[in-house]
Design a protein around this motif. Structure first.
Motif, short mmCIF file in Angstrom:
data_model
loop_
_atom_site.label_atom_id
_atom_site.label_comp_id
_atom_site.label_asym_id
_atom_site.label_seq_id
_atom_site.Cartn_x
_atom_site.Cartn_y
_atom_site.Cartn_z
N VAL A 24 0.78 -1.27 -0.01
CA VAL A 24 0.08 0.02 -0.11
C VAL A 24 0.86 1.18 0.11
CG1 VAL A 24 -1.91 1.31 1.42
CG2 VAL A 24 -1.94 -1.21 0.99
N ALA A 25 1.92 1.25 0.78
CA ALA A 25 2.96 2.49 0.90
C ALA A 25 3.41 2.59 -0.52
CB ALA A 25 3.95 2.18 1.71
N GLY A 26 3.72 1.37 -1.51
CA GLY A 26 4.24 1.52 -2.73
C GLY A 26 3.06 2.27 -3.62
N ALA A 27 2.03 1.83 -3.50
CA ALA A 27 0.84 2.59 -4.23
C ALA A 27 0.56 3.85 -4.02
CB ALA A 27 -0.61 1.53 -4.14
N LEU A 28 0.82 4.10 -2.75
CA LEU A 28 0.83 5.49 -2.32
C LEU A 28 1.82 6.49 -2.86
CD1 LEU A 28 -1.02 7.65 -0.57
CD2 LEU A 28 0.39 6.88 1.46
N THR A 29 2.95 5.93 -2.90
CA THR A 29 4.29 6.74 -3.49
C THR A 29 3.84 6.95 -5.07
OG1 THR A 29 5.69 5.60 -1.79
CG2 THR A 29 6.56 6.59 -4.07
N VAL A 30 3.29 6.10 -5.61
CA VAL A 30 3.06 6.04 -7.09
C VAL A 30 1.91 7.31 -6.96
CG1 VAL A 30 1.90 5.17 -9.10
CG2 VAL A 30 3.55 3.90 -7.74
N HIS A 31 0.76 7.28 -6.30
CA HIS A 31 -0.35 8.17 -6.23
C HIS A 31 0.36 9.50 -5.95
CE1 HIS A 31 -4.21 9.64 -5.68
NE2 HIS A 31 -3.60 10.39 -4.51
N LEU A 32 1.43 9.79 -4.94
CA LEU A 32 1.71 11.15 -4.84
C LEU A 32 2.52 11.80 -6.01
CD1 LEU A 32 3.40 10.58 -1.32
CD2 LEU A 32 1.52 12.30 -1.95
N ARG A 35 -0.62 12.66 -8.43
CA ARG A 35 -1.29 13.56 -7.77
C ARG A 35 -0.76 14.39 -6.63
NH1 ARG A 35 -7.46 12.51 -6.61
NH2 ARG A 35 -7.25 14.67 -6.63
N PRO A 36 0.51 15.22 -6.91
CA PRO A 36 1.18 15.68 -5.75
C PRO A 36 0.32 16.58 -4.88
CG PRO A 36 1.89 16.78 -8.02
CD PRO A 36 1.01 15.50 -8.32
N ASP A 37 -0.61 17.13 -5.52
CA ASP A 37 -1.52 18.24 -4.52
C ASP A 37 -2.81 17.52 -4.26
OD1 ASP A 37 -0.01 20.02 -4.66
OD2 ASP A 37 -0.62 20.54 -6.77
N GLY A 38 -2.92 16.23 -4.10
CA GLY A 38 -4.05 15.38 -3.73
C GLY A 38 -4.36 15.22 -2.07
N PHE A 39 -5.04 14.34 -1.72
CA PHE A 39 -5.44 14.21 -0.21
C PHE A 39 -4.17 14.45 0.67
CE2 PHE A 39 -6.12 11.44 3.45
CZ PHE A 39 -7.45 12.05 3.92
N LEU A 40 -2.98 13.48 0.31
CA LEU A 40 -1.74 13.77 1.01
C LEU A 40 -0.94 14.40 0.01
CD1 LEU A 40 -0.07 12.90 3.13
CD2 LEU A 40 0.57 10.85 2.12
#
Length: 199
Positions: A24-32, A35-40
């Motif tokens: 999940v941390a890997g998926a979150l890193t890709v998401h960041l 979308r660098p201005d997303g929820f996190l």
């Protein structure tokens, strides 16, 4: 939510929970990156000051709420008191800790983040060491109060530093993520202590 759930499950199911947390941390890193201005917002993860404030809050909560979970057992081992007597004895250290935290937050308002973080972390570590050394009951209660002061003051004092660590538009998410760090610590502390007490 998936990352928090996996992390909280680590003390009870280390291997599958660690694998899940890593995925999940890997998926979150890709998401960041996408979308660098997303929820996190990525700016939070890239801010050393925010990471220090959030990490310290996490640590303070782990130790304090671990102590809070262990306190009835430690007092019962020391005294043989009834649950009602143990509950009554625990009341004043935590009420006192919450009240004194207001004073500590005010006194640390002008101090640098590293100074505040180091001081509060040292206080909560000392409280934990004293409590687990099975000291005399009055000293044990003082340790509980010290842990409560450090954690409650840390939530107030470090939140300001967490917000100031990022540009204005990101301050609201910064406070939200900071509080998530603290709340994650409130889940980790009892989970870890439960394993220790039942070992």
């Amino acid at each position: 939510m998936a990352l928090v759930t996996a992390l909280v499950t680590v003390p009870h199911r280390p291997v599958p929970a660690t694998v899940a947390a890593a995925l999940v941390a890997g998926a979150l890193t890709v998401h960041l990156h996408r979308r660098p201005d997303g929820f996190l917002p990525a700016v939070l993860v890239r801010s050393p000051a925010f990471l220090l404030a959030g990490g310290t809050a996490l640590f303070l909560a782990i130790v304090n709420f671990g102590l809070f979970y262990a306190a009835p057992t430690l007092l019962a081992w020391q005294t043989g008191w009834s649950p009602a007597a143990v509950g009554a004895a625990m009341l004043w250290p935590y009420l006192l800790g919450g009240a004194l935290s207001w004073l500590v937050v005010a006194l640390t308002a002008r101090l640098r983040l590293r100074t505040v973080a180091a001081g509060l972390a040292a206080a909560v570590v000392a409280a934990g060491l004293v409590a687990w050394s099975m000291a005399a009951v009055p000293i044990l209660l003082v340790a509980f109060a010290a842990g409560s002061v450090a954690a409650a003051a840390g939530q107030g004092a470090l939140a300001r530093h967490a917000a100031e660590a990022v540009p204005g538009p990101y301050r609201s998410p910064a406070i939200g993520m900071f509080n998530l760090c603290y709340l994650l610590g409130t889940a980790f502390g009892p989970a870890i202590v439960a394993l220790i007490l039942t070992a």
